[in-house]
Design a protein around this motif. Sequence first.
Motif, mmCIF file in Angstrom:
data_model
loop_
_atom_site.group_PDB
_atom_site.id
_atom_site.type_symbol
_atom_site.label_atom_id
_atom_site.label_comp_id
_atom_site.label_asym_id
_atom_site.label_seq_id
_atom_site.Cartn_x
_atom_site.Cartn_y
_atom_site.Cartn_z
ATOM 1 N N ILE A 93 -108.252 -18.523 12.824
ATOM 2 C CA ILE A 93 -107.254 -17.566 13.295
ATOM 3 C C ILE A 93 -106.130 -18.055 14.378
ATOM 4 O O ILE A 93 -104.754 -18.102 13.960
ATOM 5 N N SER A 94 -106.744 -18.259 15.208
ATOM 6 C CA SER A 94 -106.173 -19.029 16.719
ATOM 7 C C SER A 94 -104.988 -20.110 16.022
ATOM 8 O O SER A 94 -104.010 -19.911 16.508
ATOM 9 N N SER A 95 -105.841 -20.956 15.441
ATOM 10 C CA SER A 95 -104.655 -22.268 14.839
ATOM 11 C C SER A 95 -103.811 -21.636 13.421
ATOM 12 O O SER A 95 -102.526 -22.541 13.620
ATOM 13 N N GLU A 96 -104.199 -21.132 13.051
ATOM 14 C CA GLU A 96 -102.922 -19.889 11.721
ATOM 15 C C GLU A 96 -102.256 -19.556 12.452
ATOM 16 O O GLU A 96 -100.928 -20.242 12.197
ATOM 17 N N VAL A 97 -101.758 -18.831 13.532
ATOM 18 C CA VAL A 97 -101.358 -18.106 14.302
ATOM 19 C C VAL A 97 -100.629 -19.307 15.366
ATOM 20 O O VAL A 97 -98.792 -18.789 14.985
ATOM 21 N N ALA A 98 -101.083 -20.112 15.034
ATOM 22 C CA ALA A 98 -99.629 -21.202 15.989
ATOM 23 C C ALA A 98 -99.285 -22.257 15.095
ATOM 24 O O ALA A 98 -97.893 -22.318 15.648
ATOM 25 N N LYS A 99 -99.653 -22.103 14.105
ATOM 26 C CA LYS A 99 -99.285 -23.056 13.035
ATOM 27 C C LYS A 99 -97.707 -21.523 12.517
ATOM 28 O O LYS A 99 -96.839 -22.483 12.190
ATOM 29 N N HIS A 100 -98.298 -21.066 12.173
ATOM 30 C CA HIS A 100 -97.085 -19.692 11.879
ATOM 31 C C HIS A 100 -95.901 -19.122 12.656
ATOM 32 O O HIS A 100 -94.795 -19.649 12.451
ATOM 33 N N LYS A 101 -96.465 -19.395 14.351
ATOM 34 C CA LYS A 101 -95.235 -19.402 14.963
ATOM 35 C C LYS A 101 -95.100 -20.229 15.214
ATOM 36 O O LYS A 101 -93.823 -20.580 15.607
ATOM 37 N N GLU A 102 -95.272 -21.390 15.357
ATOM 38 C CA GLU A 102 -94.537 -23.110 14.636
ATOM 39 C C GLU A 102 -93.277 -23.028 13.721
ATOM 40 O O GLU A 102 -91.914 -23.070 13.717
#
Length: 143
Positions: free
Chosen positions: A90-99
Motif C-alpha cells: 500500500i505504501s508503495s502504491e501511495v508513493a507511486k500515485h503521489k509521483e
Amino acid sequence: FREARTEFLREIATLRDEARVRGDPEKFLGQGQLKDVMFFFEPMKTLQPHELQFCLEVIKEKLKMIFEGNAAVSPTVNFGQIDRLKELLISSEVAKHKEIITQKSLEILELERERRHLQRELAVVSKGYRNVSVEALTASHAS
C-alpha cells in the motif's frame, strides 16, 4: 503488460479463493464431492528470468518470516508478516500515485504556461489585424 498480468493474477486468485474447500478433505472424498482448486495458471511463468530469481528469493524470505518462531512457545503462524507485506505494498502504491500526481501537476503547469503564451500571441495578432482593417477601411473611404 504488467497491469494486465497483475489484473489476471488478481482474478485467478479470487476465483481460486472461492473454489477452495478448507475442512476435512476426507469427508468430501467420502461424499464424492472433493472440489478443491484446480491449477492451470502458474503466476511465476509470467515473470521474466531476472524477475523470477528475485521473486523466488522474496517468497523464500517471506515464508521464513511468516513461519519463524519457536514452535515450543507459539505454534501459530506469524500473520503480522503478511500484514506488514500488505502495508508495504500500500505504501508503495501511495508513493507511486503521489509521483504520478506530481508529474501530472507539472504537465498542467506547463500547459497553463503554453496557454498564456498563445493567448498573448493571439492578442498581438488580433491587434495587428484590427489595425490593418481600420487602415483598409480608412483607405476605402478616402477614395
